[in-house]
Write a protein that holds these residues in place. Structure first.
Motif, PDB file in Angstrom:
ATOM      1  N   GLY A 103       0.792  -1.214   0.000  1.00 33.20           N
ATOM      2  CA  GLY A 103       0.000   0.000   0.000  1.00 33.20           C
ATOM      3  C   GLY A 103       0.827   1.268   0.000  1.00 33.20           C
ATOM      4  O   GLY A 103       2.062   1.246   0.110  1.00 33.20           O
ATOM      5  N   VAL A 124      -4.237   3.903  -0.142  1.00 37.03           N
ATOM      6  CA  VAL A 124      -4.763   2.631  -0.628  1.00 37.03           C
ATOM      7  C   VAL A 124      -3.879   1.542  -0.047  1.00 37.03           C
ATOM      8  O   VAL A 124      -2.648   1.603  -0.167  1.00 37.03           O
ATOM      9  N   ASN A 125      -4.508   0.566   0.591  1.00 33.46           N
ATOM     10  CA  ASN A 125      -3.707  -0.486   1.222  1.00 33.46           C
ATOM     11  C   ASN A 125      -4.400  -1.836   1.131  1.00 33.46           C
ATOM     12  O   ASN A 125      -5.604  -1.952   1.376  1.00 33.46           O
ATOM     13  N   TYR A 126      -3.610  -2.845   0.776  1.00 30.89           N
ATOM     14  CA  TYR A 126      -4.091  -4.231   0.775  1.00 30.89           C
ATOM     15  C   TYR A 126      -3.520  -4.942   1.985  1.00 30.89           C
ATOM     16  O   TYR A 126      -2.316  -4.864   2.263  1.00 30.89           O
ATOM     17  N   LEU A 229      -8.898  -4.726   0.442  1.00 35.32           N
ATOM     18  CA  LEU A 229      -8.331  -3.533  -0.176  1.00 35.32           C
ATOM     19  C   LEU A 229      -9.071  -2.331   0.387  1.00 35.32           C
ATOM     20  O   LEU A 229     -10.280  -2.162   0.159  1.00 35.32           O
ATOM     21  N   PHE A 231      -9.609   1.750   0.796  1.00 35.55           N
ATOM     22  CA  PHE A 231      -9.414   3.094   0.248  1.00 35.55           C
ATOM     23  C   PHE A 231      -9.668   4.076   1.388  1.00 35.55           C
ATOM     24  O   PHE A 231     -10.788   4.184   1.889  1.00 35.55           O
ATOM     25  N   ASN A 246     -12.840   4.547   5.747  1.00 43.23           N
ATOM     26  CA  ASN A 246     -12.346   3.545   4.803  1.00 43.23           C
ATOM     27  C   ASN A 246     -13.508   2.960   4.016  1.00 43.23           C
ATOM     28  O   ASN A 246     -14.567   2.664   4.589  1.00 43.23           O
ATOM     29  N   ASN A 248     -13.950  -0.417   1.921  1.00 43.91           N
ATOM     30  CA  ASN A 248     -13.194  -1.661   1.819  1.00 43.91           C
ATOM     31  C   ASN A 248     -13.809  -2.625   0.816  1.00 43.91           C
ATOM     32  O   ASN A 248     -15.021  -2.843   0.811  1.00 43.91           O
TER      33      ASN A 248
END
Length: 489
Positions: A103, A124-126, A229, A231, A246, A248
């Motif tokens: 991310g 943005v992170n997974y 994921l 946002f 978030n 998701n």
């Protein structure tokens, strides 16, 4: 495949230690494997922020960043299972590598002196919220029930299945339920017979294997993942408040391959293998709201709400049976119509204390009501949802994290406890975990490493019906995570 096919599958599993509703639990429970810093501190980041995986726990944490960052984390997982079944102990283990996290976050300073908003952040992170990779092996001598009782159970459901259907050399089930295929497999594998004294209807059946002392072995191999994921949109208001949201998206892919074998000393047919291959895949959506408030320069608190995850799944199932008397294979895969699952919402309260500008002690307390899980549409899954109301309860969680910096070096430790979601704690016990790690901060990048350990006991059902006895299973997870972070100046 018609929707009532899957409904019958779920309804038929209610009498076997919640084998069906445990499928719902698989997606409701999350075991986040994020950055190494996050893992080393036990995931207690609700009031800290400033970490990409922490951003996925409390979205307000994204506003804590003061510079843009990119991070990627890889993990090595070792899972070991030991099971006891009628006095016989078996064990299995597996090792795998996964992408834990990937991310980036971009903070933007607000230069308007008249605005109360100091900073905005977009990220943005997974995160890998659950890895399904696991293998279990159970062996023992069951003095009570044979696999023939499994096939008999399904053959007699809802008044029984016409014998003429089971006598067909090949039988396709486009308009019938899961139970029809089980009965057809059992009859053509010579494991069930028409019930004695019931010639009029020929719709009821007895097991062909009798006598007790059945030597049984069940091996299950699971693979797959549940990925999230996130946002993130967050901001700093005044000098003491951070807020965030978030949105998701979840991605699920789960595969289970199992083989059940059984032998007996009574001259009855032996089962060389009852094979089942299940593939479940789908996606989901949730949102999170959170805040972090600085009470003083040293002390801060956090709170966040996580909505239910609204999932949509599709199941594919193939089966075959080999006995000492016959080999039976329907020759196709059942593809069930998509169905929906709503997981529980959850709440998290957090506190953190920063001492001497060198260390952090953080605590997270969470609440999740598992009895709120629902298959949908509700009117078609009312019996399953009612069973979840009766078997699940509120689960509390507690996490503690510690970090201390010595110049560029950081050392960390963490503790994690999660209460069983079951009212009956013998079905699944509480989860406990410990973690530690370290990190080194260079000028523009960081390298972090973490080790974490968890253990939990649960009762494992060998089959969804008939063989109602369970194996006491202890699962232990050891994980090593490494994270590389680049800081944009």
């Amino acid at each position: 495949m018609k929707k009532n096919l899957f409904i019958c599958l779920l309804l038929s599993t209610l009498y076997s230690n919640a084998q069906g509703i445990s499928d719902a639990l698989r997606y409701a429970q999350e075991n986040p494997q994020g950055t190494a810093r996050f893992n080393a501190m036990g995931g207690a980041f609700g009031a800290i922020g400033g970490d990409l995986s922490a951003m996925s726990i409390n979205p307000a944490g994204g506003a804590v960043f003061t510079s843009s960052q990119f991070a990627v984390s890889l993990g090595n997982f070792n899972t070991s299972n030991s099971s006891s079944y009628f006095g016989t102990t078996s064990s299995d283990s597996g090792n795998r590598f996964d992408l834990n996290q990937l991310g980036t976050v971009v903070p933007i300073r607000n230069y308007d002196p008249k605005s109360d908003w100091k900073r905005f952040s977009f990220g943005v992170n997974y995160d890998l919220v659950n890895s399904f990779n696991n293998s279990t092996s159970v062996t023992g001598t069951n003095p009570y029930h044979s696999i023939a009782d499994y096939f008999t159970y399904y053959a007699n459901l809802l008044g029984g299945i016409p014998l003429s259907n089971l006598q067909a050399s090949s039988y396709y089930f486009p308009d019938f339920a899961y139970m029809d295929q089980q009965a057809w497999l059992g009859y053509n594998g010579y494991l069930i017979n028409p019930a004695v004294g019931n010639p009029a209807s020929n719709n009821l059946y007895d097991p062909a294997i009798k006598g007790g002392n059945y030597r049984q072995t069940n091996t299950v191999n699971n693979t797959g993942y549940n990925g999230k994921l996130a946002f993130n949109f967050s901001g700093q208001v005044y000098d003491w408040m951070y807020v965030g949201i978030n949105l998701n998206s979840y991605f699920n892919d789960y595969k289970q391959s199992s083989r059940f074998s059984e032998s007996n000393p009574n001259g009855n047919p032996n089962v060389n293998g009852f094979y089942q291959d299940l593939h479940t895949y789908g996606n989901g959506f949730s949102f999170q709201l959170g805040t972090i408030i600085k009470i003083t320069k040293e002390f801060r608190v956090g709170a966040n709400y996580t909505s239910p995850v609204w999932y949509r799944f599709t199941d594919e199932l193939s089966q075959r049976l080999n006995t000492s008397s016959a080999a039976v294979n329907p020759g196709y895969t059942m593809v069930f119509e998509p169905y929906k699952l709503q997981t529980p919402q959850s709440f998290l309260l957090s506190a953190a204390y920063v001492y001497n500008k060198q260390g952090i002690i953080s605590v997270d307390y969470g609440v999740k009501e598992y009895s709120d899980m629902r298959f949908k549409p509700k009117n078609q899954f009312s019996d399953v949802n009612s069973a979840m109301d009766k078997q699940f309860t509120t689960s509390n969680s507690f996490r503690v994290g510690w970090e201390h910096k010595i110049k560029h070096l950081s050392v960390r430790a963490g503790y994690r406890w999660e209460q069983s979601p079951y009212i009956d704690k013998s079905v699944m016990g509480d989860l406990t975990g410990y973690s530690t790690g370290f990190g080194y901060h260079f000028q523009d990048y960081k390298i972090d490493v973490a080790y974490s350990y968890t253990q939990q006991d649960y009762q494992l059902s060998l089959l969804s019906a008939g063989v109602t006895e369970t194996a006491l299973t202890k699962v232990k997870n050891n994980a090593v995570t490494a994270t590389f972070t680049y800081i944009f100046r």
